[in-house]
Design an enzyme around this catalytic site. Structure first.
Site, PDB file in Angstrom:
ATOM      1  N   CYS A  50      73.399  71.626  27.802  1.00  0.00           N
ATOM      2  CA  CYS A  50      72.992  72.111  29.124  1.00  0.00           C
ATOM      3  C   CYS A  50      72.993  73.637  29.156  1.00  0.00           C
ATOM      4  CB  CYS A  50      73.918  71.572  30.204  1.00  0.00           C
ATOM      5  SG  CYS A  50      73.969  69.775  30.332  1.00  0.00           S
TER       6      CYS A  50
ATOM      7  N   CYS B 192      78.770  71.036  29.359  1.00  0.00           N
ATOM      8  CA  CYS B 192      77.860  70.503  28.337  1.00  0.00           C
ATOM      9  C   CYS B 192      77.185  71.627  27.549  1.00  0.00           C
ATOM     10  CB  CYS B 192      76.815  69.614  29.021  1.00  0.00           C
ATOM     11  SG  CYS B 192      75.391  69.213  27.990  1.00  0.00           S
TER      12      CYS B 192
END
Length: 438
Positions: free
Chosen positions: A67, A64
């Site tokens: 992230c 991600c």
């Protein structure tokens, strides 16, 4: 045991930053609020959660992008949070790998942040830049109402509260007057009462009698004074109306702040918020806002957030500044005869715009543009988005089976992935319409 004498008493010292937890009969699990981000998994998650009163857990996926950008911010914030009088620990879980934990805590997008307070989780919806995240989380371990007993205490409280939230200071007030509202609005503002202060403080904050309730917006260099009446409805109206500055810069972050506010937004769209002519207009908007507290006044620059501006039919070809009334639904109102604001005598033009709105001389227009789906998704939630995607996939499969000549056309992943359920941080413009895009 090396370095320990076998004679005399055994002494086991337990400091506030060192905790032990025995899990599942295995060897003792050692947890320390030492400023490092803990890595949790199925085997040690419950142990860590039960070991700390406050622990912020980042449920992430290694692939991600959001992230990856969040991770260094958490690394920076962890030491400051661990050093507080009541420490807050940061931990992370690879939710893509440890799916049982992700399912247990309703993780439906990445990254998802959960703040566990005495083992009970709540979703963290605050900012994600390190300094703002620290300031935001301080509120969860601070008293509902701080008691200030000197000029220096007032000064320290204002400085330590930082610039992210509005700061309410009651002078000559008993804390019981605002305690209930302080609990209700704890996540949105700092609250305190000054028991002892000098005339110097009154001069500094420009009030001349007590009791008085001062509200400061440090980021915008704004303040306001309330002299009463200190009855529940009047007091709550003042607090609610002053949770935001007089003129709110519209970012994804501030849209989330405004989510609980029932007032309509008077939205002014300019070419560039940083231009001098825009700054002059914003000053006029503040004056209008102070006289029209039943409305929220916001502004956005096409340069700063073009997708959002385009939602209201404003782009580089539009005559700007443009003003509309928006209640966060799928349509907005323009006022007949006040579709744009000329550079001359803008105060009078804004007054005519507000007069036309209140008299109903308006035209309703549906919002449009590439960002619409993202704004709607941010309201309805990512789970519904997943359901919609599933339904579309089923329809596509059925049409494929039937051999339809005209295939169903849907948006690209970039268009459909604008949803968000996650703070604000202060620079949230870069995220456009959401954090949880992965």
């Amino acid at each position: 045991m090396k370095g320990v004498s076998m004679s005399g008493w055994w002494c086991i010292c337990i400091t506030p930053v060192l905790l032990f937890q025995i899990s599942g009969g295995a060897s003792p699990e050692k947890w320390a609020a030492d400023g490092k981000v803990l890595e949790l998994d199925d085997s040690n998650f419950d142990s860590a959660i039960s070991s700390f009163d406050h622990i912020l857990v980042d449920f992430y996926a290694p692939w991600c992008g959001h992230c990856k950008r969040l991770s260094p911010q958490l690394d920076l914030a962890a030491p400051a949070l661990a050093a507080m009088k009541e420490p807050i620990v940061i931990a992370k879980v690879n939710a893509d790998k440890f799916t049982r934990l992700a399912s247990k805590y309703d993780v439906d997008g990445y990254p998802t942040l959960k703040l566990f307070m005495n083992g009970i989780p709540i979703e963290y919806k605050g900012p994600r830049k390190a300094d703002l995240l620290v300031c935001y989380l301080k509120k969860f371990v601070a008293p509902d109402v701080s008691i200030l007993d000197s000029d220096s205490a007032v000064r320290s409280f204002v400085e330590e509260a930082g610039t992210y939230f509005p700061i309410f200071v009651g002078f000559g007030l008993n804390e019981s007057v605002i305690s209930n509202l302080a609990v209700q609005y704890k996540k949105k503002a700092w609250f305190s009462v000054a028991k002892d202060f000098s005339e110097d403080v009154m001069v500094r904050y420009d009030f001349d009698k007590v009791p008085a309730l001062l509200v400061l917006h440090p980021s915008y260099n704004e303040q306001s004074i309330f002299y009463g009446p200190f009855e529940d409805q009047f007091l709550e109206d003042f607090i609610k109306q002053n949770l935001f500055p007089l003129a709110v810069p519209i970012t994804y972050d501030t849209l989330k702040w405004l989510g609980d506010d029932e007032r309509k937004i008077v939205l002014t769209i300019v070419e560039d918020e940083d231009e001098e002519k825009s700054k002059k207009l914003i000053k006029i908007l503040k004056s209008a806002a102070s006289a029209n507290r039943d409305l929220v006044f916001g502004y956005v620059g096409v340069k700063q957030w073009d997708d959002f501006a385009d939602t209201f039919g404003a782009n580089k070809k539009t005559k700007l500044p443009k003003m509309v009334i928006w209640n966060r639904n799928e349509d907005y109102l323009t006022v007949v005869g006040s579709e744009s604001i000329e550079e001359e005598d803008q105060a009078s033009q804004i007054s005519r715009f507000l007069e036309g709105y209140r008299e109903g001389r308006t035209i309703k227009t549906n919002i449009s543009g590439p960002s619409v789906l993202g704004f709607i998704n941010s309201l309805v939630g990512i789970k519904l988005v997943f359901l919609m995607v599933f339904v579309v996939a089923v329809i596509m499969l059925i049409q494929t089976i039937k051999g339809d000549e005209e295939p169903l056309r849907i948006g690209t992943r970039d268009q459909a992935g604008q949803s968000s359920v996650s703070v604000p941080d202060g620079d949230s413009r870069e995220h456009r319409s959401g954090e949880k895009e992965d």
